[in-house]
Design an enzyme around this catalytic site. Structure first.
Site, PDB file in Angstrom:
ATOM      1  N   ASP A 283      -7.099   8.428  -3.815  1.00  0.00           N
ATOM      2  CA  ASP A 283      -8.212   9.183  -4.392  1.00  0.00           C
ATOM      3  C   ASP A 283      -7.809  10.094  -5.532  1.00  0.00           C
ATOM      4  O   ASP A 283      -8.662  10.621  -6.235  1.00  0.00           O
ATOM      5  CB  ASP A 283      -8.889  10.022  -3.304  1.00  0.00           C
ATOM      6  CG  ASP A 283      -9.614   9.134  -2.338  1.00  0.00           C
ATOM      7  OD1 ASP A 283     -10.113   8.102  -2.783  1.00  0.00           O
ATOM      8  OD2 ASP A 283      -9.669   9.469  -1.143  1.00  0.00           O
TER       9      ASP A 283
ATOM     10  N   HIS B 102      -1.749  12.368   3.459  1.00  0.00           N
ATOM     11  CA  HIS B 102      -2.383  11.264   4.184  1.00  0.00           C
ATOM     12  C   HIS B 102      -1.875  11.260   5.604  1.00  0.00           C
ATOM     13  O   HIS B 102      -0.702  11.560   5.839  1.00  0.00           O
ATOM     14  CB  HIS B 102      -2.041   9.931   3.502  1.00  0.00           C
ATOM     15  CG  HIS B 102      -2.944   8.830   3.913  1.00  0.00           C
ATOM     16  ND1 HIS B 102      -2.735   8.108   5.067  1.00  0.00           N
ATOM     17  CD2 HIS B 102      -4.076   8.356   3.353  1.00  0.00           C
ATOM     18  CE1 HIS B 102      -3.709   7.218   5.174  1.00  0.00           C
ATOM     19  NE2 HIS B 102      -4.533   7.344   4.163  1.00  0.00           N
TER      20      HIS B 102
END
Ligand code: ACO
Length: 434
Positions: free
Chosen positions: A369, A311
Site C-alpha cells: 500500500d 505487516h
C-alpha cells in the site's frame, strides 16, 4: 498435509496427565500442532487473540514466507506472475483452478467472464438509494450483498456448478459495480461494459468514458491497473479472507460472504491503508517535514503510524511493494509526472525509515500500500475508491478460498471460544438496590 513422526507433548505443572498431540507437515512452511482434542481431554482452550499462532484451515492456494519476503500463488512467485504471467484473468484462473490455463482454456475463461460483466438492469435503481457522497465501500458492501437477491439460480452452495457460476459472476461483475459506484458519486451516467476490451481495459472504460466522446484506453495504464489487480488477488488467511471463510462456514451464500469480506477490508489496518498512506504523504507535504513526522511515529503517545509500513506476516520487504514501486515509476513516466512531489516524498520517506533503528529493529518494511495509492491517483482513481479497487482485485482470492473451504471435508462452522473475565453468576437486584 502429512503426519509427522514427531509429536507434541503438553505437560502441566499441577500434575495433570500430559497430552500427546499430532504434528502435521505442510508442503512448505511451518508445521502445525493439531490441538482439536485439547478441550475434550483437558477442559482447556488455547488463547490466541489476533490468531498469532493459529492455522485455522489447510489451504493450497497462496503461500507467504514473511521472513524471506516471498509470495506464491499456487507455487508461482508473484514476481513471475506479475512480469511474465499474462494478465489478471490468467491469475484468476490459476487461483480458482490450481493451474495456469493453456491457450484454449484461457480463451474460454475470458469469454465466460466477459459475458457475465453486465449487472441486472435493476441494479441501477438500487444504486440510486445511496447518497451521492456515500463512501464507495459502503456502496459495495450493499450492492455486492444485494447480488444474492438477483441471482437465485446460483445460490445452492452444495452444487459445484452453482459455486462455479457464482465465482464467475462475482469476478465479472465487481469491476462493473466499482465503476458504477464511482460514476454515481460524480453524477455521471453509468457506462455499460464492452466485450471487445480486456478485463482491465474494460474497467478503465467503465470508469472514465462518457457518452459524449470516444475514450481510448492507454496500454501502459491498463497494464499498471492489471498489475495492481494481480498483486492484490490473494494473500492467504488475512483478516478479510478469514472473514469470508467464517461467514461461509455457516453455509451463507457467496455474495453475502464476499460482502462480509468487503466490510472487513474497509478498515484502515487492512485495505484502507493505501488511502491512509496517500493522505499521510499529503499531510507530510514536503521532504523537510519527514524528521518531525518520523519523531511523531516513534512517540507511542502520538497515535501516529507510518501507514503503508509494517505487516503481520512480512518481516522483510513486501515483494509486492517492489513491483508496485516499479509500476509507479512507469506510470508517472508515461504521464510525464516523473517529478511528482508525492512520489519523491514517498521514496525519501522510505529511505529514511529503512535506515532508522526504530523500523529496522521492528522489521518494519514498506507494504504494497505504500506505493499503490500514488499509482492509483496517477491513473485518475479518486482516493475514496482505492479500497474498492483492492476489493475488486481480492474478490478472486476470496471466492477461491471460499470454494476451497466448501469442498474441504474437515470444514466446520467457525466458532472460537473465549477466556471469560466478566462477573460470575449473580442475582438481579431490585432497582432501588442498584
Ligand atoms: N508505524 C509505526 N510503528 C509501527 C507500525 C507502523 N506502520 N507498524 C507496527 N509498528 C510498531 C508497533 O507499534 C509495535 O511496536 P512495539 O513493539 O514498540 O509495541 C511493533 O511495530 C509491532 O507492531 P504490531 O502492531 O504488533 O504488528 P502487527 O503485526 O500486529 O500489525 C499492521 C501489523 C496492522 C499492518 C501494522 O504494521 C500497521 O498498522 N501498519 C500500518 C497500516 C498498514 O500499512 N496496513 C496495511 C497492511 S497490508 C494490507 O492490508 C494490504
Amino acid at each position: 498435509m502429512t503426519n509427522s513422526e514427531t509429536k507434541a507433548t503438553l505437560s502441566f505443572s499441577d500434575g495433570s496427565p500430559s497430552l500427546e498431540m499430532p504434528i502435521y507437515k505442510g508442503s512448505i512452511g511451518p508445521d502445525v500442532i493439531d490441538i482439536r482434542k485439547l478441550y475434550g481431554s483437558t477442559g482447556m482452550f488455547t488463547y490466541d487473540p489476533g490468531f498469532m499462532s493459529t492455522a485455522a484451515c489447510n489451504s493450497s492456494i497462496t503461500y507467504i514466507d514473511g521472513d524471506k519476503g516471498e509470495l506464491l500463488y499456487r507455487g508461482y512467485p508473484i514476481e513471475q506472475l506479475a512480469v511474465n504471467g499474462g494478465d489478471f484473468l490468467e491469475t484468476c484462473y490459476l487461483l480458482l483452478n490450481g493451474e495456469l490455463p493453456n491457450a484454449e482454456q484461457k480463451k474460454e475463461f475470458v469469454t465466460t467472464v466477459t459475458h457475465h460483466t453486465m449487472v441486472h438492469e435493476q441494479m441501477q435503481f438500487f444504486f440510486r438509494g445511496f447518497r451521492r457522497d456515500a463512501h464507495p465501500m459502503s456502496v459495495l458492501v450493499g450492492t455486492v450483498g444485494a447480488l444474492a437477491s438477483f441471482y437465485h439460480d446460483s445460490l445452492d452452495i452444495n452444487d459445484p456448478h452453482h459455486r462455479e457460476v457464482s465465482a464467475i459472476r462475482l469476478i465479472a461483475k465487481m469491476p462493473t459495480l466499482v465503476a458504477m459506484a464511482y460514476k454515481y458519486s460524480i453524477g455521471q451516467p453509468f457506462v455499460y461494459p464492452r466485450n471487445d476490451l480486456s478485463y482491465s481495459a474494460n474497467f478503465m472504460h467503465m470508469m472514465f468514458s462518457t457518452p459524449c466522446e470516444p475514450y481510448k484506453t492507454n496500454e501502459v495504464l491498463v497494464r499498471a491497473l492489471d498489475r495492481i489487480l494481480i498483486l492484490h488477488a490473494d494473500h492467504e488467511q488475512n483478516a478479510s479472507t478469514s472473514t469470508v471463510r467464517l461467514a461461509g462456514s455457516s453455509g451463507a451464500n457467496p455474495f453475502a460472504c464476499i460482502a462480509a469480506g468487503i466490510a472487513c477490508l474497509w478498515g484502515p489496518a487492512h485495505g484502507g491503508a493505501n488511502e491512509a498512506a496517500l493522505s499521510m504523504l499529503e499531510e507530510i507535504g514536503s521532504v523537510d517535514n519527514i524528521p518531525e513526522f518520523i519523531a511523531q511515529v516513534k512517540d507511542k503517545n502520538s497515535g501516529v503510524k507510518l501507514m503503508g509500513f509494517g505487516h503481520r506476516v512480512y518481516k522483510n520487504y513486501d515483494p509486492r511493494a517492489k513491483l508496485m514501486r516499479e509500476t509507479c515509476y512507469e506510470v508517472l513516466q508515461e504521464l510525464g509526472l516523473q517529478d511528482d512531489p508525492l512520489f519523491k516524498l514517498a521514496m525519501a520517506l522510505e529511505k529514511i525509515a529503512l535506515e532508522d533503528e526504530y523500523f529496522v529493529s521492528r522489521k518494519l518494511y514498506p507494504n504494497v500500500d505504500f506505493y499503490s495509492g500514488i499509482v492509483q491517483r496517477a491513473l485518475g482513481i479518486p482516493t475514496a475508491l482505492f479500497t474498492g479497487i483492492f476489493a475488486l482485485a481480492r474478490t478472486v482470492g476470496w471466492i477461491a478460498q471460499w470454494k476451497e473451504m466448501i469442498s474441504d471435508p474437515e470444514q466446520k462452522i467457525g466458532r472460537p471460544r473465549q477466556l471469560f473475565v466478566g462477573s460470575a453468576k449473580r442475582d438481579v437486584p431490585a432497582i432501588d438496590k442498584r
